[in-house]
Structure formats: structure tokens, C-alpha cells
Design an enzyme around this catalytic site. Structure first.
Site, PDB file in Angstrom:
ATOM      1  CG  HIS A  51      -3.122  -1.276  -2.782  1.00 42.43           C
ATOM      2  ND1 HIS A  51      -3.542   0.023  -2.682  1.00 42.43           N
ATOM      3  CD2 HIS A  51      -3.184  -1.791  -1.518  1.00 42.43           C
ATOM      4  CE1 HIS A  51      -3.839   0.291  -1.422  1.00 42.43           C
ATOM      5  NE2 HIS A  51      -3.631  -0.788  -0.702  1.00 42.43           N
ATOM      6  CG  ASN A  94      -3.697   3.772   0.691  1.00 43.45           C
ATOM      7  OD1 ASN A  94      -4.867   3.670   1.058  1.00 43.45           O
ATOM      8  ND2 ASN A  94      -2.833   2.778   0.828  1.00 43.45           N
ATOM      9  CD  GLU A 114      -4.803   2.006  -5.799  1.00 43.50           C
ATOM     10  OE1 GLU A 114      -4.956   3.189  -6.140  1.00 43.50           O
ATOM     11  OE2 GLU A 114      -4.151   1.678  -4.781  1.00 43.50           O
ATOM     12  CB  SER A 118      -0.908   0.005   1.239  1.00 46.01           C
ATOM     13  OG  SER A 118      -0.137  -0.034   2.421  1.00 46.01           O
TER      14      SER A 118
END
Length: 727
Positions: free
Chosen positions: A460, A510, A472, A439
Site C-alpha cells: 500500500h 487508513n 505498508e 487501500s
């Protein structure tokens, strides 16, 4: 395709090569109507089919001695997947959308009022308008097949069933059960549909047609009356209490953001009180009104965007074939990734962990989820055993030679991940792809020491893996196109929606989430009560508040990425001081029972959409932070501060090429962090507000709270040119 014993095909279409319906008569005088939309993988209903279908019915009536009709699909795995959504998108006015619904009602009324028995033989997806057609039939038989699903998912597009579904389903199975199915949009498996009375019988596929024909020969069978609890709930005595409860529960969930559920409840209630004829009129009218709402438009746009993504490979090349998958790490993420690979992708998985405990933990993760489905009678125990047989574990690399792709899910440690790359290259075949579930760590740094860097990529996933729909896919500059395509293909097999994002700190999700949560932290530091902040964002439309979310994912995990973002992208990502103080007090959130909220006695739910939190704030956190909580800000102002930072960062990501398009940015935010779906995503929300308005708000907030709110250059440019992100 179901073949009739004796065919006398009469095309209902004007041109033979455009035939959607065909009619044949068997030797036993049972007519078969086959629906097969030319050139399409699945059947969808279009407005122009109505007249064709009516002509077909007229021709059937001309057959001497006909005993009745069976409606089947000419597609191998789909009955009717629903109405063509583009028809609704093409409606310019409420009146046009209402007429569209009335056309469907007219057709299905012909089926319901047909003087001979009409039976739907259902195999595969029977959704939306497809189920409404089946409900108009005098009986419904479906196949006992995993591919068979029945439901009315219109509410998920901000709509209601507009071709009679709101009137026929409550009368068929009872109002309370029908409300649950229509308001949730959930899909039923064959056995569930039979148990609830949606279908009369569920049978093996090879006898589906035979059973449907027998129903025709029996004539129109009088249905059994509803059970007494359902009769009471539908009665004049029980109805007010039922609808009062449903209204209350619905408002708690939607918080007023979704008009469709309220319309559904009102239309069903009116139909029961005033009769089905009035109910049909109100249904069509409500359908027209909902089709024109901004909420439905946003939800339909998300549907179109995600559907388009499903057909993309993410690359110019074709993916490699995936037959075996390896997983490194048996923790929560490794176990979750293994679970979706086995249960949805139907692929054999080999898990490696440093000890047997980790392997057993990963195996138990899938066993527990499958056992829950067995207990709910949604899965046979034999199927649980079959799926578990696909999952094996090892403490060394035995069995990894045949793996086509390895997904690494170990600790967020660069040295450890590089070590994993080296070991995989040594213990697998030359073509094996290495995908890191990280992440925060840049993929190019993980690939630096690789001998085959072109086969290193990031994947991800989001926790919990079995529930969160997004992945992702993160290629670094040297990742090959084939590797990208194969990683996307794996995500699709796992039932995920994949977006390809750039290899930069925080990637996309994120990166836009961090300033949003940070700002909620600044609000805490200013003395705003924690539950006031969380409720403000839930009232805005998020499924969970930012402070609550931080507790759920782990305060230590959630804040680990912040130094990486600050180092690479600057001081606007600096976290408020409270996070350091909380971590020093050994508060990691839900996982160690110490966070912003109390966890000792009450159970919490991670993704309970719109539900009020049943957790209490840990009041000791205020004394730890030397804060006296008091409400000073309006909820709308708190939400604006947090959301504006997210919007601004999303535009930066687009400008830097972190995301490939506004579409991907919208999908990533909605599917990855629960950005309110009725707003369509960050970029559609900016378009709705106007980029000039967003810039104006950001500049005002910059003056109040500092330079972290400074609007980015791309956004200012869009505002000056009065441009939109979506055409």
C-alpha cells in the site's frame, strides 16, 4: 581508501586495533589524515575521538618540512555521516550536552587555527558534524559523485549544529543562504555546494586527492569577499530586516511547535552582532538546551526507529533477488510506483495498461519529474535519458516473463484484481510475486483464486508516491516469509520506509485515519467552519487539515473504505451524513475542482508543511448541507476530538496484531499521515500524556458525543497498570 605514496603510519588511538585516525606523509611533504572508524560502515564522530584527533595534530606538527594536511575518509562512500546520535541520547543534563558541543568546538578550532593549510577531500556523505569539521578546514574539495552530499540536518532532530556550524557557514557563504541550509536541513549535491561556496571545487573522484594536495601546496588561499547582496544582508543595516523576515516565515511554518529553528536564528544573529567567540558560547548553550527538550527526544526516537527498520527484512527469510519489476496500471499510482522504482531503485520497469494513453501517462509522470531536476541543474540530461531507458510500456504481457515482482495498481475492484492475479500467474515465471496496491480490499480475498497464494501480498503506497515515505506491506495468512522479505526489499530499493501490517480492513494507516477525518466531518455537521477545523489540526501539528486532506486525496476515494470498515469493524466507523450529500453533488475534491474548497483560480500544495492554506472554502457547501457556520468550539477541543479517536484506534490495531509494535505504529502514523513528528507518534504521545489521562479524556468525550469514543480494553488495562508502550 586513499593510499598515500609513502606511508609512515602513526596511530592516534591507544590501541592499534581501535585506531580511528591514521597519519601518513607523502614524498612531497603533504600529510594525509585518514578517518576510518573500525567496525562501522560509515564514519560517525564520537566524543572520545577528540583527544585522539588532537594527538594526531601534535604528531603532524613534529614532521619537519610539512606543507600541510589533507583530511580524507577511509570508507568507500562516506566522508563523515555526522555525530553519533546516541551520544546525545545518553546525556542526562543540559550541562552534559553543552560540554559535548564544546568538545567538538575545541577540536574544530584546532583545525581552523592550524598554522599550515588543512584541506578536506570529501567523497560521500558529509553531514552534520562531518560538514562542521570540513567548514573548519581552510579549503574543501568534493567529488562529483551522486553519493556526495553535504548538509547540516540537525534541525530535523530538534537540534542545531553544535560544533561551530552556526558561526562558520554564515561567514563562508552569507547569512541568508546559510540560514536556508541550516533551517531546512537540506542536503546539497556537489555542484550545488560549489555554486553556493560551501566547497571550493567539485572534481571527479579519481583526481580528488590530487586537487586537494595542490590546494595545500598553494598555501592558505585568501577567500573572495561575499557578493554585495550577502554583505548588505549581514550588515548592521540589513540584518534586522533579514532576521525579522526569517523569524516570521519560520513561525508560520513551525506554529511554535519546534524550538530549534528559533534557537538557530537567534544564535546566528548573536554571532554576527557580538562576534564569533560569543556565538560559539551561545551555540553550545543552545545545543545543550535543545538536547533536553521533549521535541528533540521525540524526533531522535523517530530517527532511531526508522534507522532500525531500514536494517530489518520484515521476515525470517532472505529476500529473492529483484532484477525486473512489472507494473499493472498507468494511472497516477502506477506512474508514481514506476517512477520511484526506476529513479531510486535503478531497476528496469515494464508497465502494462489497457491502452497507449495510460502508458504514455505513466512515462510522462517520470519524464516531467526528471525534467524538473534537469531544469534545476540537479540532474544531467544524459542521466535523465538513462533513467527513462529503464522504463517501457506494453498493452499486452510481452516482456513480463522476466519480472521478479509485479505491482498491481488498477481500480479498487475485487473482481478485477483477482483477474489480474490469474493473468499474472499465466504470463510470468513461477517465482514471480504479485503485490496489490490496495487501500481497502483484504489481501486474502484477492489471493483466494490464486494457484500460488503464498506469492500474493499487499503493497500500500501513499499519494503522491514520489513524496510520501511510507509503504505498508500486507501479507495474508498464507503469504510466505520469502514473499514478505522480497516485498520489503523492493520498498527499500524504492527509498521507502516499510512497515509490515495485518490483513484486516483499512490495514493500519487508513484505519486510524478514518475516524480522525470522520470526526472532523461531525464538527462540520455541528456548524464549525471548515477552515476553523483545518486550522485547529494544523495548529496541533498536522501538515494539512483533515477536510483539506480529504479534498486532496479525493472525497470519493477517501470515503470508499468506510463501508468496508463499518462492515468488518462496526458502527464507530460510520461517516457523518454530509459525506453522502457532498458525493451526490459530484464533489470529488481537487481532482474535479469541486470539493470543500475552491480550486478554479488558486494553486494548492498537498504537503506544504505548516503553511497557511491559500485556498478559500466553497461557501455554497454550507447551503448544500443546510448549515450556518459559526465558531463555537475552541481549536484545542476540535483537535482533541479528532486526535483521541486516532490514538484509541492505534491501540486497537496493536492489540489485534495489525501492527507488530508501538514503534511501527509511530512510524506509520508520522510517515503515512503526518502525525506531528515532535510528538513522536501516537504511542509516544500516549506515553507523554499518560494512558490514564487518555482514558479519562475518552470517557468524557464518550459522555458528550457517544460510544465511538469508548476507550478500548488494551488502553484501559494500560491505564490501570500505569504502563507505557515504550520502555
Amino acid at each position: 581508501m586513499v593510499q598515500a605514496e609513502k606511508e609512515t603510519v602513526m596511530s592516534a588511538a591507544m590501541q592499534p586495533d581501535q585506531s580511528v585516525f591514521s597519519f601518513s606523509v607523502r614524498d612531497d611533504k603533504v600529510g594525509i589524515i585518514t578517518i576510518d572508524v573500525p567496525g562501522e560502515k560509515v564514519n560517525t564522530l564520537k566524543a572520545e575521538f577528540v583527544e585522539q584527533f588532537l594527538i594526531m595534530f601534535e604528531k603532524a606538527q613534529q614532521v619537519s618540512g610539512l606543507k600541510g594536511l589533507v583530511i580524507v575518509s577511509g570508507k568507500p562512500d562516506t566522508f563523515i555521516a555526522g555525530a553519533d546520535i546516541s551520544m546525545i541520547a545518553n546525556c542526562q543534563t543540559q550541562e552534559e550536552a553543552t560540554k559535548l558541543a564544546e568538545k567538538g568546538q575545541k577540536l574544530f578550532a584546532q583545525i581552523a587555527n592550524y598554522p599550515l593549510p588543512v584541506v578536506a577531500a570529501i567523497h560521500g556523505a558529509c553531514l552534520g558534524g562531518g560538514l562542521e569539521l570540513a567548514l573548519a578546514c581552510h579549503a574543501r574539495i568534493c567529488s562529483l559523485d551522486e553519493k556526495t552530499r553535504l548538509g547540516l540536518p540537525e534541525v530535523q532532530l530538534g537540534l542545531l549544529p553544535g560544533s561551530g556550524g552556526t558561526q562558520r557557514l554564515p561567514r563562508l557563504i552569507g547569512v541568508s543562504t546559510a540560514l536556508d541550509i541550516i533551517l531546512t536541513g537540506r542536503q546539497l549535491k556537489a555542484k550545488q555546494a560549489q555554486r553556493l561556496g560551501v566547497v571550493d571545487e567539485a572534481v571527479p573522484l579519481d583526481i580528488l586527492l590530487d586537487v586537494a594536495v595542490q590546494y595545500v601546496k598553494k598555501g592558505i588561499v585568501k577567500r573572495k569577499p561575499l557578493a554585495w547582496p550577502q554583505r548588505i544582508l549581514a550588515s548592521a543595516l540589513g540584518r534586522p530586516l533579514l532576521f525579522q523576515m526569517v523569524h516570521k516565515k519560520t513561525r508560520e511554518k513551525t506554529r511554535g511547535h519546534y524550538p530549534a529553528p528559533e534557537k538557530i536564528i537567534n544564535v546566528i544573529c548573536a554571532g554576527l552582532e557580538k562576534g564569533s567567540e560569543k556565538g560559539f558560547q551561545l551555540e553550545a548553550k543552545a545545543f545543550g538546551e535543545l538536547a533536553m527538550t521533549q521535541e528533540s527526544e521525540a524526533l531522535r526516537n523517530l530517527f532511531f526507529a526508522s534507522t532500525t527498520l531500514k536494517n530489518e527484512t520484515g521476515s525470517l527469510e532472505q529476500p529473492a533477488e529483484i532484477k525486473h519489476v512489472g507494473i499493472l496500471g498507468g494511472g497516477l499510482m502506477g506512474g508514481g510506483i514506476a517512477n520511484v522504482t526506476v529513479t531510486r531503485g535503478n531497476l528496469p520497469v515494464r508497465i502494462k495498461d489497457i491502452n497507449e494513453k495510460g502508458i504514455n501517462q505513466a512515462l510522462k509522470y517520470t519524464w516531467d519529474l526528471l525534467s524538473k531536476r534537469v531544469k534545476q541543474r540537479r540532474l544531467k540530461s544524459s542521466e535523465r535519458s538513462r533513467q527513462m531507458s529503464l522504463l517501457t510500456g506494453t498493452t499486452d504481457y510481452s516482456g513480463f516473463k522476466q519480472a521478479d515482482i509485479i505491482v498491481e495498481a488498477v481500480f479498487e475492484d475485487l473482481v478485477l484484481k483477482r483477474k489480474m492475479v490469474a493473468e499474472i500467474e499465466e504470463n510470468t515465471k513461477p517465482e514471480t510475486i504479485f503485490a496489490s496496491n490496495t487501500s481497502s480490499l483484504p489481501i486474502h480475498k484477492i489471493a483466494e483464486a490464486a494457484t500460488r497464494p503464498e506469492q500474493v501480498i499487499g503493497l500500500h503506497y501513499f499519494s503522491p508516491v514520489d513524496k510520501m515515505p511510507l509503504v505498508e506491506v500486507i501479507p495474508h495468512a498464507g503469504t510466505s516469509e520469502k514473499t514478505i522479505a522480497t516485498a520489503v526489499a523492493l520498498a527499500k530499493k524504492q527509498g521507502k520506509t516499510a512497515i509490515v501490517v495485518g490483513d484486516k480492513a483499512g490495514f493500519y494507516v487508513n484505519r486510524i485515519l478514518t475516524p480522525y477525518i470522520n470526526e472532523a466531518g461531525y464538527c462540520v455537521l455541528e456548524g464549525e467552519p471548515i477552515e476553523h477545523i483545518d486550522n485547529a489540526l494544523m495548529n496541533f501539528g498536522f501538515p494539512i487539515g483533515p477536510i483539506n486532506l480529504l479534498d486532496e486525496v479525493g472525497i470519493d476515494v477517501g470515503t470508499k473504505i468506510i463501508p468496508v470498515l463499518v462492515e468488518e469493524l462496526g458502527s464507530r466507523f460510520e461517516a457523518p451524513e454530509i459525506l453522502d450529500a457532498i458525493l451526490k453533488d459530484d464533489r470529488k475534491g481537487k481532482k474535479n475542482g469541486r470539493g470543500f474548497y475552491l480550486y478554479a483560480s488558486k494553486k494548492s500544495s498537498f504537503w506544504s508543511f505548516g503553511k497557511k492554506s491559500n485556498k478559500e472554502v466553497d461557501a455554497s457547501i454550507y447551503s448544500l448541507l443546510k448549515i450556518k457556520p459559526a465558531i463555537k468550539m475552541l481549536p484545542a477541543d476540535i483537535a482533541q476530538r479528532c486526535v483521541m479517536l486516532m490514538l484509541n484506534e492505534a491501540v486497537r490495531c496493536l492489540d489485534e496484531g495489525i501492527i507488530r509494535s508501538p514503534r511501527d505504529g509511530d512510524i506509520g502514523a508520522v510517515f503515512g499521515i503526518g502525525f506531528p513528528p515532535f510528538l513522536g507518534g501516537p504511542f509516544r504521545y500516549i506515553d507523554k500524556l499518560g494512558s490514564d489521562k487518555v482514558v479519562e479524556i475518552l470517557r468524557r468525550l464518550e459522555g458528550q458525543y457517544g460510544e465511538r469514543f469508548a476507550p478500548c480494553g488494551r488502553l484501559v488495562q494500560m491505564a490501570e497498570q500505569k504502563k507505557k508502550f515504550h520502555a
